[in-house]
Enzyme design. Structure first.
Site, PDB file in Angstrom:
ATOM      1  N   TRP A 209       0.833  -1.205   0.000  1.00  0.00           N
ATOM      2  CA  TRP A 209       0.000   0.000   0.000  1.00  0.00           C
ATOM      3  C   TRP A 209       0.867   1.254   0.000  1.00  0.00           C
ATOM      4  O   TRP A 209       0.684   2.157  -0.830  1.00  0.00           O
ATOM      5  CB  TRP A 209      -0.921   0.023   1.227  1.00  0.00           C
ATOM      6  CG  TRP A 209      -1.776   1.267   1.278  1.00  0.00           C
ATOM      7  CD1 TRP A 209      -3.018   1.425   0.748  1.00  0.00           C
ATOM      8  CD2 TRP A 209      -1.415   2.534   1.866  1.00  0.00           C
ATOM      9  NE1 TRP A 209      -3.465   2.706   0.956  1.00  0.00           N
ATOM     10  CE2 TRP A 209      -2.501   3.413   1.638  1.00  0.00           C
ATOM     11  CE3 TRP A 209      -0.297   3.011   2.551  1.00  0.00           C
ATOM     12  CZ2 TRP A 209      -2.502   4.734   2.091  1.00  0.00           C
ATOM     13  CZ3 TRP A 209      -0.283   4.338   2.984  1.00  0.00           C
ATOM     14  CH2 TRP A 209      -1.378   5.173   2.762  1.00  0.00           C
TER      15      TRP A 209
ATOM     16  N   TYR B 143       1.283   3.920  -3.151  1.00  0.00           N
ATOM     17  CA  TYR B 143       0.842   5.293  -2.925  1.00  0.00           C
ATOM     18  C   TYR B 143       1.984   6.272  -3.191  1.00  0.00           C
ATOM     19  O   TYR B 143       1.785   7.323  -3.817  1.00  0.00           O
ATOM     20  CB  TYR B 143       0.328   5.448  -1.494  1.00  0.00           C
ATOM     21  CG  TYR B 143      -0.139   6.852  -1.152  1.00  0.00           C
ATOM     22  CD1 TYR B 143      -1.362   7.337  -1.631  1.00  0.00           C
ATOM     23  CD2 TYR B 143       0.642   7.684  -0.363  1.00  0.00           C
ATOM     24  CE1 TYR B 143      -1.797   8.608  -1.322  1.00  0.00           C
ATOM     25  CE2 TYR B 143       0.219   8.971  -0.047  1.00  0.00           C
ATOM     26  CZ  TYR B 143      -0.998   9.433  -0.533  1.00  0.00           C
ATOM     27  OH  TYR B 143      -1.416  10.695  -0.221  1.00  0.00           O
TER      28      TYR B 143
ATOM     29  N   ASP C  74      -6.170  -0.415   0.048  1.00  0.00           N
ATOM     30  CA  ASP C  74      -6.694   0.748   0.763  1.00  0.00           C
ATOM     31  C   ASP C  74      -8.161   0.539   1.137  1.00  0.00           C
ATOM     32  O   ASP C  74      -8.995   0.227   0.280  1.00  0.00           O
ATOM     33  CB  ASP C  74      -6.546   1.987  -0.117  1.00  0.00           C
ATOM     34  CG  ASP C  74      -6.961   3.254   0.590  1.00  0.00           C
ATOM     35  OD1 ASP C  74      -6.126   3.842   1.294  1.00  0.00           O
ATOM     36  OD2 ASP C  74      -8.138   3.653   0.448  1.00  0.00           O
TER      37      ASP C  74
END
Length: 511
Positions: free
Chosen positions: A438, A442, A458
């Site tokens: 994650w 990101y 997410d």
């Protein structure tokens, strides 16, 4: 060319803004080159030549149009099919990489010889690295001459020229114009104006420039996203204006970006207004590159949204048309925030980043317009150690992750250069204990501006997609390639507006 001649002809004849910056048209009868949206009278098709870049047009002997002003055209999107070496070099040159160093040093940074770099750029872009750099310098100088009252010596310096004499000579050679002649101002639609009619006058001393984009642009959602993540004392969004204290190549000042004022000469044009402290004038080229990256000004939103809708994403909300993927002013800063924000709210992460900045950032001797600090560097956090970092209120494991990342950036083993290979970058990040898929996705999405990054685990994305599992959302998102980052932004926007709904898995014609 990615487009055939007939497609280019149609784009020019319809003044289609989607192709602004994608190609340029040279008029053989006048030896002037224009943007596809130029308001001048259309020429006969037989008198047109098409180029993939302004540099290629200038190399062929064409000079820029004074009406449509090619220097304002948006750049090309990251996804364009340019081999990685030429793409990386072009990005760095656009940010001023050859202004203070030689070609061999740039080539060394990219892991090739100067000869290899010249051959790659000639083959892919049709121009040499030096020719590309000269075009960027000249176009920035042309914009400064048109939109500011900077003295000629400062225009030359801000544009990357080593001397006024060299600037004047190259300007006359390429454009067959005296630089002083451009002090008569020309608006984006071609009408004349006085030197003080560009926009409302900012506080002196500062410079005001325009930054073009391909419409539409969802400015309020974009600034709203950034506002919730603004670090106290460093960044602020107020009344639709983004502002931040920055340091670029040793120079410090405030940068502000906003939409044009209603009723101003720029209202209704596809531009943002960039206001820069005069102290930052010598670093305008890299600064402008960062602003384009932060606000994703090279995106082609119509093409992206048409692809998403056609692959089952669902309808694009009216207020979200032209939604961009916000970049980052500083990739390292963004990565630290992503680590700090693990398992806490957006507001909680902002509070912790404020503490981190106040503790380890550089405090300004004189606060400027409410800005008090610069964010901490990798070197500062590496030196601080885990124990001091955790005292801001972080769990020990998270403090260890921040310190490990800082050490890698400080010793040069990890770079946040926007031209980095995204997949190699995410693999490198996930080797750090405490950074999972994650966080890596990101960071790649915003710091590297990788359009296909997708943090599928997410919770908000999964909820906005109808409560899907990570595996099912990952599978569904395969159809959205290569624009999954934009899909993520639209899903986050839906959830923030309370519009969560099931994402369809079959194509839809809705927009």
């Amino acid at each position: 060319m990615l487009l055939d001649r007939e497609s280019c002809n149609r784009a020019v004849e319809s003044a289609d803004a989607r192709f602004d910056g994608v190609f340029f048209v040279g008029i053989t009868t006048t030896t002037i080159y224009c943007r596809p949206i130029c308001p001048a009278r259309r020429t006969l098709r037989k008198n047109r030549r098409y180029f993939t870049s302004a540099a290629a047009a200038e190399r062929a002997g064409f000079r820029p149009c004074l009406r449509c002003r090619p220097e304002l055209a948006p750049g090309r999107a990251r996804i364009d099919a340019i081999p990685r070496l030429a793409e990386a070099a072009a990005q760095r040159i656009a940010a001023g990489a050859l202004n203070g160093q030689g070609l061999d040093q740039l080539a060394s940074e990219l892991g090739v010889s100067g000869r290899q770099l010249r051959r790659a750029m000639q083959a892919e872009l049709g121009v040499s690295p030096i020719e590309l750099a000269q075009t960027h310098r000249l176009l920035l100088a042309k914009q400064l001459l048109t939109e500011t009252t900077l003295p000629m010596s400062r225009v030359a310096d801000a544009s990357g020229f080593q001397s006024v004499r060299r600037f004047n000579a190259l300007f006359r050679e390429r454009y067959r114009l005296n630089p002083d002649s451009l002090r008569r101002r020309v608006t984006p639609n071609g009408s004349r104006r006085t030197a003080r009619a560009v926009e409302r006058e900012p506080r002196e001393p500062s410079l005001v420039l325009t930054m073009a984009y391909r419409p539409p642009l969802a400015w309020q959602p974009l600034t709203g996203f950034l506002a919730g993540r603004a670090i106290p004392g460093v960044e602020r969004i107020s009344s639709g204006t983004w502002a931040r204290i920055v340091r670029v190549e040793g120079r410090t000042g405030v940068v502000r970006v906003r939409e044009p004022d209603r009723g101003s000469v720029l209202a209704g044009h596809d531009v943002l207004v960039l206001e820069v402290d005069a102290s930052l004038a010598p670093v305008l080229m890299p600064l402008c590159a960062r602003v384009k990256h932060l606000f994703d000004l090279v995106a082609e939103p119509n093409a992206i949204e048409r692809h998403l809708v056609g692959t089952g994403f669902g309808a694009i909300a009216r207020g979200a048309r032209g939604l961009r993927v916000p970049g980052a002013w500083d990739g390292f800063e963004l990565a630290i925030r992503a680590i700090v924000g693990q398992q806490v709210s957006v507001a909680g992460a902002t509070t912790l980043m404020g503490r981190l900045t106040e503790t380890f950032g550089e405090r300004l001797e004189v606060a400027e317009d409410g800005f008090t600090h610069l964010t901490p560097t990798a070197e500062r956090l590496a030196e601080a150690g885990v124990d001091r970092i955790r005292r801001i209120g972080l769990p020990a494991a998270r403090a260890e992750t921040i310190h490990a990342l800082s050490m890698m950036v400080a010793d040069g083993s990890l770079s946040f250069a926007t031209d980095s290979d995204a997949r190699a970058f995410t693999r490198r990040l996930t080797e750090i204990r405490g950074i999972g898929p994650w966080t890596a996705e990101y960071v790649a999405m915003r710091a590297l501006h990788w359009p296909d990054a997708f943090p599928a685990s997410d919770l908000v994305l999964r909820r906005a997609a109808g409560g899907l599992t990570t595996a099912k959302l990952t599978q569904l998102a395969e159809a959205w390639r290569p624009w999954r980052s934009y899909a993520a932004m639209h899903l986050w926007h839906r959830e923030s507006r309370g519009q969560s709904s099931e994402v369809r898995g079959s194509p839809s014609s809705e927009l």
